[in-house]
Design a protein around this motif. Structure first.
Motif, mmCIF file in Angstrom:
data_model
loop_
_atom_site.group_PDB
_atom_site.id
_atom_site.type_symbol
_atom_site.label_atom_id
_atom_site.label_comp_id
_atom_site.label_asym_id
_atom_site.label_seq_id
_atom_site.Cartn_x
_atom_site.Cartn_y
_atom_site.Cartn_z
ATOM 1 N N GLY A 1 0.786 -1.222 0.000
ATOM 2 C CA GLY A 1 0.000 0.000 0.000
ATOM 3 C C GLY A 1 0.818 1.270 0.000
ATOM 4 N N ASP A 2 2.120 1.152 -0.236
ATOM 5 C CA ASP A 2 3.011 2.315 -0.217
ATOM 6 C C ASP A 2 3.285 2.823 -1.628
ATOM 7 O OD1 ASP A 2 3.200 2.293 2.516
ATOM 8 O OD2 ASP A 2 5.046 1.116 2.568
ATOM 9 N N ASP A 3 3.935 3.979 -1.689
ATOM 10 C CA ASP A 3 4.349 4.571 -2.959
ATOM 11 C C ASP A 3 5.790 4.159 -3.235
ATOM 12 O OD1 ASP A 3 5.102 6.101 -5.109
ATOM 13 O OD2 ASP A 3 4.588 8.036 -4.218
ATOM 14 N N PRO A 4 6.020 3.277 -4.203
ATOM 15 C CA PRO A 4 7.398 2.809 -4.448
ATOM 16 C C PRO A 4 8.321 3.897 -4.975
ATOM 17 C CG PRO A 4 5.899 1.983 -6.128
ATOM 18 C CD PRO A 4 5.042 2.622 -5.076
ATOM 19 N N ASP A 5 7.759 5.018 -5.427
ATOM 20 C CA ASP A 5 8.601 6.127 -5.868
ATOM 21 C C ASP A 5 9.032 7.013 -4.711
ATOM 22 O OD1 ASP A 5 8.518 5.409 -8.561
ATOM 23 O OD2 ASP A 5 6.641 6.493 -8.897
ATOM 24 N N PHE A 6 8.465 6.780 -3.540
ATOM 25 C CA PHE A 6 8.838 7.592 -2.381
ATOM 26 C C PHE A 6 9.348 6.754 -1.220
ATOM 27 C CE2 PHE A 6 7.879 9.490 1.753
ATOM 28 C CZ PHE A 6 8.551 10.703 1.642
#
Length: 552
Positions: free
Chosen positions: A350-355
């Motif tokens: 559920g995270d942002d892989p770009d951040f």
């Protein structure tokens, strides 16, 4: 005036111009950056702000630049502002304003270069993470130097950083390691697929010294003892080796603890709630192909055993639940395949892989002497140990040389070059600049000459003094950029340029009086300047984990 302060003055002038012309202040940035023109004749600093804003403001670039130049020309400390090309602002400072930087640097001391650029970011920085089945070797050494430097740089930029070593102490390789140590203790051949090298024999002998009756134990008990005690001794050696290299971790995280503490089961529940877990063929899978992976990954095999990928997933979830905003992995050259799968884990959680996750890959490093590859280690068999590298070249030369090149490219270190006491050896060149300044300051003290409590910054008007001041002024931006881009080599390359600028200043501007000459106000002003240069070199070397010697 520091470059940061001058940038604030430029932005303030833009606010005034926008107010005078009734333009929309919302298009003004929160901050602006300045550049150093390559040609000193074009000024001390350049701004492209007018060109950046002109289209959105509905004003021709040169017209906006002219208005900005008029306002900037009225600011204290600014000597002149010229407009070049389509709207560049070339700014010259008054000597007194430029020279004030020496005071700022000296008074800040070790804090100069530090900023709040990344304040609020909580970063988990994992690097080295070698299996505890052998000593730290050349393949790990580059990340040891780069990773620890990056920890220092991120901290200097305001981030809250935890350096972490992930101990792969679960699985078949640990059983093979224990069997290898047991075989060495018995004087038997290394088991198939096991570990060889004198270090295995060393561990076996140390273990027998602590447990003289170990070989009398039943086979299964002996294997368990040799696995667990061998692991403890190997990890102890890894810690000591890294410590001698100046690398210390905040957290040593055990893969065993992931399993024993239920973290793997918990991660599976977390991923399942996100809707990316499915069962097929009796196994439990994570649908990573939805997020760029080349295939879905098995978390739990049909026989009920967890996979390495399950541990990787649990470890990421654990890091995030410990409150880290960014999880940065520094992996070896053979780990390119991990990039997409680790990013997919973050996305599935559920995270942002770009951040939330970053994976940096370090290319291979090799050693040569007299143009020939360095022979393999006698102690470790087919590898070169970190301790052997340090013994051959020293901590400073090794750390600096490993950190000064981008990790995107393979690196070959020539032992003769990086230990040579000459200007073609970058680490010597930078350290010598610091030692040269320290020697000058000792000479000044012997002559009874002091920089005093104050100085006239307007006296620092020689072109070489101006060059040195501008180079010193770049340091905070270099540190912030190195932190933002995760590139410690920027610090090393900057230090080499600064050392060159200092040496040219030294050749052109005599600092100390000669013979019976009295010390003058210019003497004192230049002593402030050289102390500022010394401070920056020392601060930069510290970010690389390299000493700033007083004598060489």
């Amino acid at each position: 005036m520091t470059p940061a302060k001058l940038a604030e003055v430029v932005l303030s002038a833009a606010h005034v111009v926008f107010a005078d012309r009734g333009l929309d202040h919302n298009i003004l940035p929160e901050t602006t950056a300045l550049e150093r023109p390559r040609n000193p004749e074009h000024g001390d600093y350049a701004s492209t702000l007018a060109m950046q804003l002109a289209k959105r403001a509905g004003v021709p670039p040169r017209e906006l630049a002219t208005a900005l130049a008029d306002k900037l020309g009225q600011a204290p400390g600014i000597k002149s502002v010229e407009i070049a090309g389509p709207g560049f602002l070339n700014i010259r400072l008054e000597a007194a304003a430029a020279g004030q930087l020496a005071r700022v640097v000296v008074e800040a001391g070790p804090a100069y270069g530090r900023s709040e650029h990344l304040t609020g970011q909580k970063v988990n920085l994992e690097f080295v993470s070698a299996n505890p089945t052998g000593p730290i070797h050349l393949g790990h050494t580059r990340w040891a130097a780069v990773g620890d430097s990056l920890r220092r740089i991120l901290t200097a930029a305001g981030a809250t950083v935890t350096s972490e070593y992930y101990i792969n102490d679960a699985g078949v390789q640990m059983d093979l390691f224990g069997r290898s140590v047991l075989a060495a203790a018995k004087g038997e051949a290394t088991p198939e697929g096991g570990y060889a090298g004198e270090y295995i024999t060393d561990i076996a002998q140390r273990l027998l010294a602590d447990h003289p009756d170990a070989l009398a134990l039943p086979e299964e008990e002996a294997r368990t003892l040799f696995r667990d005690e061998g692991y403890r001794l190997m990890l102890e050696e890894i810690r000591a080796s890294l410590g001698r290299f100046g690398v210390h971790f905040d957290v040593w995280f055990s893969e065993r603890d992931l399993h024993a503490g239920g973290a793997v089961d918990h991660a599976l529940d977390t991923l399942r709630k996100q809707g990316h877990v499915y069962e097929e063929g009796g196994a439990i899978w994570l649908r990573t192909t939805e997020f760029g992976d080349d295939k879905d990954r098995v978390l739990r095999k049909a026989d009920g055993d967890w996979t390495y990928f399950a541990a990787d997933s649990a470890y990421y979830v654990n890091k995030r639940e410990r409150g880290f905003d960014k999880c940065v992995y520094l992996l070896g050259a053979d780990h390119h395949g991990y990039i997409n799968r680790l990013r997919a884990i973050a996305a599935c959680a559920g995270d942002d892989p770009d951040f939330n996750i970053e994976i940096l890959i370090g290319q291979l490093v090799s050693l040569v002497r007299e143009g020939q590859p360095v022979r393999l280690s006698k102690r470790a068999g087919n590898i070169i140990l970190l301790d052997e590298i340090v013994e051959a070249v020293g901590v400073d030369a090794a750390r600096y040389s490993l950190a000064r090149s981008s990790t995107d490219s393979p690196l070959t270190l020539d032992i003769e070059v990086i230990t040579r006491r000459s200007n073609d050896n970058p680490v010597f060149y930078v350290q010598y600049a610091h030692a040269r300044i320290a020697s000058m300051l000792r000479n000044a003290a012997e002559l009874g000459v002091s920089r005093g409590e104050d100085f006239d910054p307007g006296l620092l008007d020689h072109p070489k003094e101006n060059d040195l001041l501008k180079s010193i002024g770049e340091f905070p931006t270099v540190v912030a950029t190195a932190a933002e881009l995760r590139e410690p080599h920027r610090i090393a390359r900057y230090l080499e340029e600064l050392a060159g600028t200092y040496h040219r200043f030294y050749d052109a501007c005599r600092v100390l009086p000669q013979g019976d000459e009295p010390a003058t106000d210019l003497t004192r002003a230049r002593l402030w300047l050289v102390e500022a240069a010394r401070t920056v070199i020392a601060n930069g070397l510290d970010l690389l984990g390299v000493s700033a010697p007083e004598r060489m």
